[in-house]
Design an enzyme around this catalytic site. Sequence first.
Site, PDB file in Angstrom:
ATOM      1  N   GLU A  42       0.829  -1.223   0.000  1.00 32.06           N
ATOM      2  CA  GLU A  42       0.000   0.000   0.000  1.00 32.06           C
ATOM      3  C   GLU A  42       0.856   1.263   0.000  1.00 32.06           C
ATOM      4  OE1 GLU A  42      -1.406   1.879   3.404  1.00 32.06           O
ATOM      5  OE2 GLU A  42      -1.060   0.203   4.747  1.00 32.06           O
ATOM      6  N   LYS A  80      -2.980  -1.421  15.864  1.00 30.75           N
ATOM      7  CA  LYS A  80      -2.402  -0.546  16.896  1.00 30.75           C
ATOM      8  C   LYS A  80      -3.430  -0.265  17.964  1.00 30.75           C
ATOM      9  CE  LYS A  80       1.174   2.320  14.971  1.00 30.75           C
ATOM     10  NZ  LYS A  80       1.264   2.680  13.577  1.00 30.75           N
TER      11      LYS A  80
HETATM   12  N1  PSU Z   1      -2.373   1.807  10.812  1.00 25.38           N
HETATM   13  C1  PSU Z   1      -1.046   1.857  10.902  1.00 25.38           C
HETATM   14  N2  PSU Z   1      -0.315   2.412   9.877  1.00 25.38           N
HETATM   15  C2  PSU Z   1      -0.931   2.917   8.763  1.00 25.38           C
HETATM   16  C3  PSU Z   1      -2.362   2.840   8.674  1.00 25.38           C
HETATM   17  C4  PSU Z   1      -3.034   2.296   9.710  1.00 25.38           C
HETATM   18  O1  PSU Z   1      -0.476   1.421  11.888  1.00 25.38           O
HETATM   19  O2  PSU Z   1      -0.249   3.423   7.856  1.00 25.38           O
HETATM   20  C5  PSU Z   1      -3.045   3.361   7.433  1.00 25.38           C
HETATM   21  C6  PSU Z   1      -3.377   2.214   6.461  1.00 25.38           C
HETATM   22  O3  PSU Z   1      -3.233   2.702   5.141  1.00 25.38           O
HETATM   23  C7  PSU Z   1      -4.839   1.940   6.747  1.00 25.38           C
HETATM   24  C8  PSU Z   1      -5.335   3.340   7.032  1.00 25.38           C
HETATM   25  O4  PSU Z   1      -5.537   1.340   5.676  1.00 25.38           O
HETATM   26  O5  PSU Z   1      -4.309   3.941   7.785  1.00 25.38           O
HETATM   27  C9  PSU Z   1      -6.654   3.344   7.795  1.00 25.38           C
HETATM   28  O6  PSU Z   1      -7.178   4.628   7.844  1.00 25.38           O
HETATM   29  P1  PSU Z   1      -8.646   4.867   8.425  1.00 25.38           P
HETATM   30  O7  PSU Z   1      -8.553   4.556   9.886  1.00 25.38           O
HETATM   31  O8  PSU Z   1      -8.937   6.306   8.141  1.00 25.38           O
HETATM   32  O9  PSU Z   1      -9.551   3.944   7.672  1.00 25.38           O
END
Ligand code: PSU
Length: 306
Positions: A25, A159
Site C-alpha cells: 500500500e 495498533k
Molecule cells: N495503521 C497503521 N499504519 C498505517 C495505517 C493504519 O499502523 O499506515 C493506514 C493504512 O493505510 C490503513 C489506514 O488502511 O491507515 C486506515 O485509515 P482509516 O482509519 O482512516 O480507515
Amino acid sequence: MQSMLSVHPEVAAALAEGRPVVALESTIISHGLPFPQNVEMATEVEGIVRAHGAVPATIAVIDGVCTIGLSAEQLHQLATEADVLKATTRDLPWLMASGRTGATTVAATMKLAALTGIRVFATGGIGGVHRGAAESFDISADLTEMAVTPVAVVSAGVKSILDIGLTLERMETLGVPVVVNGSDEFPSFYSRTSGHAAPRRLDGAPQLARYLHATWNELGLTTGISIANPIPTEHEVPAHEIAGAIDAALQELHEQGIAGQDVTPFLLKAVVEHTGGASLAANLALVKNNAATAADIAVEYARLQG
Ligand code: PSU
Ligand code: MN
C-alpha cells in the site's frame, strides 16, 4: 487488463505467467511514516519481497491513473509531496475523475489488487474500530473491504490507537476471517500480545497458502482474509512504553477536534513524536517481517495454482 489500470510490465508478466506477486500500500508511505524513513521502507520492502521470490507491486493513484507497481520516482513523489491525498475505496473514482494523485489505504489497495489479479498484500497495521466509536461512529472502511474483496492482508494486527476487542468483534460480524500466524494471541502491532485470543491460528506459509486456496479456489468464497503476523520478539516494544504515547495522542486528537479520514494519520504521527525513535524502529521491522511472510505465502499459493 482494463485500461483504467496501469500495470508495471514486470507485474503484468508475473501475473500472466502465474508467478507470485505481493501488493503493497501507499498510505503508509504518504501518511503513515515520516520522511525519509517512509521512502527507505518502501524501497527496502520491495527488495525483501523480491528476495523471497515474489514480484512487488506498490499501488497508488498517480495523476488519476490507478497504478500497480511504481517507479523509484513515483515512490519518492508519494513520500515527499504534501498534496498526495489519502484514498480509501470510495475516493478512487474521484481521483480518476479529477486526475489527482492519491495514496491508497488498505481498503483501496485491496480493491485495486483484486482488479489486477493479485491475491496477497503486505502492510503494517490495518484500520479498525476507533476507541470511542460508540460516540464517533469511526470504523475504518478497511474492515468492510475485507468482507467483500478476495485479497489476503498480512499485517501485524492493529495498533492500540484502536479498540482491539471491538475491531475483532466487528470483523466477526462482517464475516472477515482472522488468522494469526504462529501464535494463540492476536497481536497489537508493537507487541505480540493484546489480551485477545487469536480467532484462528495457522503456522507458516505453506499452511496459510493452503488456507487461501481452500477459501477461494475450493470453496469459492469471496471474502478477504486478515492474516495477523506478530512482530518478531526482538523488535517488540513493551505495551507500557506505548500506552502513555497513545493516551497523549488521543488527548491531542480531542483537543484539536480532528475527525474523519484525518484521525488515523494524526494519531500515527503523534505516537511517533511521543515515543521518539523506539516505535518507528519497531514499525519498520514489522513491515519488513510482513513483506517476507506475504512473499512466502504468495510463492506457496502460486505453487498450489500451478
Ligand atoms: N495503521 C497503521 N499504519 C498505517 C495505517 C493504519 O499502523 O499506515 C493506514 C493504512 O493505510 C490503513 C489506514 O488502511 O491507515 C486506515 O485509515 P482509516 O482509519 O482512516 O480507515
Ligand atoms: Mn476513520
